[in-house]
Design an enzyme around this catalytic site. Structure first.
Site, PDB file in Angstrom:
ATOM      1  N   ASP A  37       0.826  -1.107  -0.021  1.00 32.05           N
ATOM      2  CA  ASP A  37      -0.087  -0.017  -0.059  1.00 32.05           C
ATOM      3  C   ASP A  37       0.879   1.201  -0.042  1.00 32.05           C
ATOM      4  OD1 ASP A  37      -2.504  -0.891  -0.125  1.00 32.05           O
ATOM      5  OD2 ASP A  37      -2.842  -1.159   2.052  1.00 32.05           O
ATOM      6  N   LYS A  59      -3.071   3.290  -2.753  1.00 37.11           N
ATOM      7  CA  LYS A  59      -4.351   4.269  -3.058  1.00 37.11           C
ATOM      8  C   LYS A  59      -4.039   5.793  -2.984  1.00 37.11           C
ATOM      9  CE  LYS A  59      -7.510   0.854  -1.567  1.00 37.11           C
ATOM     10  NZ  LYS A  59      -6.840   0.086  -0.613  1.00 37.11           N
ATOM     11  N   MET A 177      -8.686   8.598   8.691  1.00 39.22           N
ATOM     12  CA  MET A 177      -9.428   9.036   7.523  1.00 39.22           C
ATOM     13  C   MET A 177     -10.554  10.270   7.581  1.00 39.22           C
ATOM     14  SD  MET A 177      -9.832   5.331   5.519  1.00 39.22           S
ATOM     15  CE  MET A 177     -10.876   4.800   6.880  1.00 39.22           C
TER      16      MET A 177
HETATM   17  N1  SAH Z   1      -4.994  -0.072   8.935  1.00 39.75           N
HETATM   18  C1  SAH Z   1      -4.588   1.092   9.256  1.00 39.75           C
HETATM   19  C2  SAH Z   1      -5.621   2.345   8.806  1.00 39.75           C
HETATM   20  C3  SAH Z   1      -6.005   2.291   7.522  1.00 39.75           C
HETATM   21  S1  SAH Z   1      -6.663   3.726   7.193  1.00 39.75           S
HETATM   22  C4  SAH Z   1      -4.015   1.205  10.671  1.00 39.75           C
HETATM   23  O1  SAH Z   1      -4.231   0.109  11.576  1.00 39.75           O
HETATM   24  O2  SAH Z   1      -3.231   2.101  11.158  1.00 39.75           O
HETATM   25  C5  SAH Z   1      -5.800   5.001   6.776  1.00 39.75           C
HETATM   26  C6  SAH Z   1      -5.860   6.149   7.757  1.00 39.75           C
HETATM   27  O3  SAH Z   1      -5.048   5.659   8.960  1.00 39.75           O
HETATM   28  C7  SAH Z   1      -5.314   7.407   7.649  1.00 39.75           C
HETATM   29  O4  SAH Z   1      -6.259   8.234   6.796  1.00 39.75           O
HETATM   30  C8  SAH Z   1      -4.837   8.116   8.941  1.00 39.75           C
HETATM   31  O5  SAH Z   1      -6.110   8.505   9.545  1.00 39.75           O
HETATM   32  C9  SAH Z   1      -4.555   6.631   9.490  1.00 39.75           C
HETATM   33  N2  SAH Z   1      -2.987   6.846   9.470  1.00 39.75           N
HETATM   34  C10 SAH Z   1      -2.203   5.756   9.109  1.00 39.75           C
HETATM   35  N3  SAH Z   1      -0.787   5.783   9.349  1.00 39.75           N
HETATM   36  C11 SAH Z   1      -0.833   6.961   9.686  1.00 39.75           C
HETATM   37  C12 SAH Z   1       0.291   7.874  10.343  1.00 39.75           C
HETATM   38  N4  SAH Z   1       1.630   7.769  10.067  1.00 39.75           N
HETATM   39  N5  SAH Z   1      -0.157   9.043  10.648  1.00 39.75           N
HETATM   40  C13 SAH Z   1      -1.312   9.664  10.921  1.00 39.75           C
HETATM   41  N6  SAH Z   1      -2.361   8.749  10.548  1.00 39.75           N
HETATM   42  C14 SAH Z   1      -2.287   7.740  10.094  1.00 39.75           C
END
Ligand code: SAH
Length: 520
Positions: A37, A59, A177
């Site tokens: 991803d 994406k 998100m």
């Molecule tokens: N599966 C992932 C989440 C996927 S949805 C998890 O468990 O973290 C993607 C969202 O995750 C982004 O829009 C943001 O809100 C958050 N996100 C993921 N990585 C991030 C990061 N390093 N810093 C801040 N937000 C993050």
């Protein structure tokens, strides 16, 4: 059960490569295919089996590069294509926390493909932790709730959140998100009775060198996002615990925080400087631009009898020589009775690993020194110059031969530009803040490799005669010494040169440059 490959749904963690699990790393190291991803960091991609097929299904926030349904099918397809294979599906954070990992798993079950889930550290909890915000805290929050700020209702296209209940919730609210909809979310929560003064934090690119925390309250959420230009990926955390972040923010801004630097060196040597730049906060993209290859079959082993002394001038030379010696069916007994010379301590140590002690090592550890030393021994009749064999790389200079004109040189290894860079690495290189050049050949090889890539990837660019350098976001380079600087300038780089021709001095210069404020 059909003969399919095994799929691993792996959580890559929130960004900091150190937050990948050990199990995740073990699988990546031997994967045949890695389907990854957008949020997965280059450092983690760099840990993958170098022979693995790397498939980017990342994406972008606005458009889906590869549709989810296509990704699901792709995983099944790879499982079929690689019957004994390991297919790693690498996802940001945890695969089952808003990662659509469940949908992928369902498709695998349907197709009869076996899979494992390797949980990852979810950004929902770890990103606040890196901002010094505990999601629960005695006396402040007894629960926390992880919410998607993105899911639209099928019927009316509105956010399908139960704002009434969320507003009543006393626990910490964590939105993933949610940045694009946060103004709306905040207003709805206030309408449903949530205190407008509720503290709130946006944490952008958490756990990466670019991490940023922006504090606000529920009522100022929308305007703060606009004013501070908060962008995805970011987490929004709401509740009393946010106040703790003011005291507990532990992550220090390091001198090179937020800088992406490309380090170009031959693969084996790169890690030294990379580790130091990483420790100073930089995101380092290591791109080996040159690789050494054994020159095979270019030596007649029967001729070894014609030499009394073998001289080695690099560890590469030692390794290549012994690789070929063994490949030819011989072993070290063919060296019995021969004298061995080494240019310096490191090469000497390498020889010792093969069970060989050196007879001659010059005091100053240079080619010049070795040439002089051996020439003296020849004059003193201790050695016969015509029975000296020099084992060197194709780029070795003439120093030794100048001192020992009757000696024979055998090129045991070649230094060549790497043939290709994986796409993810090319992208990372193109949007780096600067390139670090530690030698003239690194510059030349970098340019050559980059040109090849541009030719390969879009012939249009070349047709329009756009110089290769314009494809990089930054033209800045840090160079070790004058020669390297001249080479970089020749190819259109802006240059900053180290005061001395040492790695220490180069690292110092990079820090100085960025702490003085960027000029480029
Ligand atoms: N599966 C992932 C989440 C996927 S949805 C998890 O468990 O973290 C993607 C969202 O995750 C982004 O829009 C943001 O809100 C958050 N996100 C993921 N990585 C991030 C990061 N390093 N810093 C801040 N937000 C993050």
């Amino acid at each position: 059960m059909a003969n399919f490959g095994h799929v691993y749904l792996i959580g890559a963690g929130p960004g900091d490569p150190g937050l990948l699990t050990i199990r995740g790393k073990e699988i990546l190291e031997c994967a045949d295919v890695v389907v990854y991803d957008r949020l997965v960091s280059p450092a983690i991609l760099g840990m993958c089996n170098p022979k693995a097929k790397m498939v980017d299904v990342g994406k972008m926030p606005t458009h889906h590069k590869v549709k989810q349904s296509e990704i699901n099918k792709l995983l099944v397809q790879f499982a079929q294509e690689y019957p004994q294979g390991i297919i790693a599906r690498l996802k940001g954070g945890d695969p089952f926390v808003f990662g659509r990992g469940g949908e992928e798993a369902l498709e695998l079950v349907d197709a009869g493909v076996e899979f494992d889930v390797v949980p990852g550290i979810t950004s929902a909890i770890s990103v606040p932790a890196y901002a010094g915000i505990p999601v629960s805290h005695r006396g402040i929050a007894t629960s926390f709730h992880i919410i998607t700020g993105h899911e639209k209702a099928e019927s009316n296209g509105e956010l399908s959140l139960d704002f009434e209940n969320l507003a009543k919730c006393q626990g910490t609210l964590i939105f993933l998100m949610g940045i694009a909809n946060m103004d709306f979310i905040a207003r709805r929560l206030m309408e449903c009775g949530k205190d407008p003064k509720t503290p709130l934090a946006f944490i952008e690119k958490g756990t990466t060198p670019y991490q940023r925390t922006v504090m606000a309250t529920l009522e100022t959420a929308g305007e703060t996002i606009v004013r501070e230009k908060v962008t995805a990926p970011a987490i929004t955390i709401m509740g009393g615990v946010v106040e703790l972040g003011k005291t507990l923010a532990w992550k220090k801004n390091l001198p090179l925080s937020g800088k992406r630097l490309v380090v170009t060196r031959a693969a084996k040597q790169a890690s030294g400087i990379s580790a130091r730049l990483t420790a100073l906060g930089a995101e380092v993209i290591e791109t080996p631009m040159i690789e050494t290859r054994v020159v095979e079959g270019s030596f007649n082993w029967d001729n070894l009898a014609n030499f009394d002394l073998l001289a080695f001038t690099s560890t590469n030379g030692v390794e290549s020589f012994f690789t070929q010696l063994l490949a030819s069916g011989n072993d070290i007994r063919v060296l019995a009775g021969k004298k061995i010379a080494s240019v310096g301590k490191i090469t000497e140590k390498k020889l010792l690993e093969y069970g060989i002690r050196c007879d001659y090592v010059p005091e100053d550890h240079t080619g010049e020194g070795l040439g002089k030393l051996l020439a003296e021994k020849c004059s003193a009749s201790e050695l016969d110059e015509s029975r000296i064999l020099l084992l060197q790389g194709n780029l070795a200079d003439e120093t030794l031969l100048k001192h020992l004109p009757k000696a024979t040189r055998w090129v045991v290894y070649e230094t060549l530009p790497v043939a290709e860079l994986p796409e993810w690495k090319r992208e990372a290189v193109e949007c780096a803040d600067a390139v670090v050049f530690a030698s003239t050949s690194a510059v030349e090889n970098f340019v050559q490799v980059s040109r090849l890539l541009i030719e390969d990837n879009s012939t249009k660019v070349l047709k329009h005669q756009v110089s290769f350098i314009s494809s990089f976001v930054s033209r800045l380079s840090f160079c070790i010494g004058r020669m390297t600087e001249a080479a970089a300038q020749k190819h259109g780089f802006e240059t900053v040169i180290s005061d001395e021709t040492t790695m220490d001095s180069l690292v110092k210069k990079i820090v100085e440059y960025y702490s003085a404020g960027e000029r480029a």
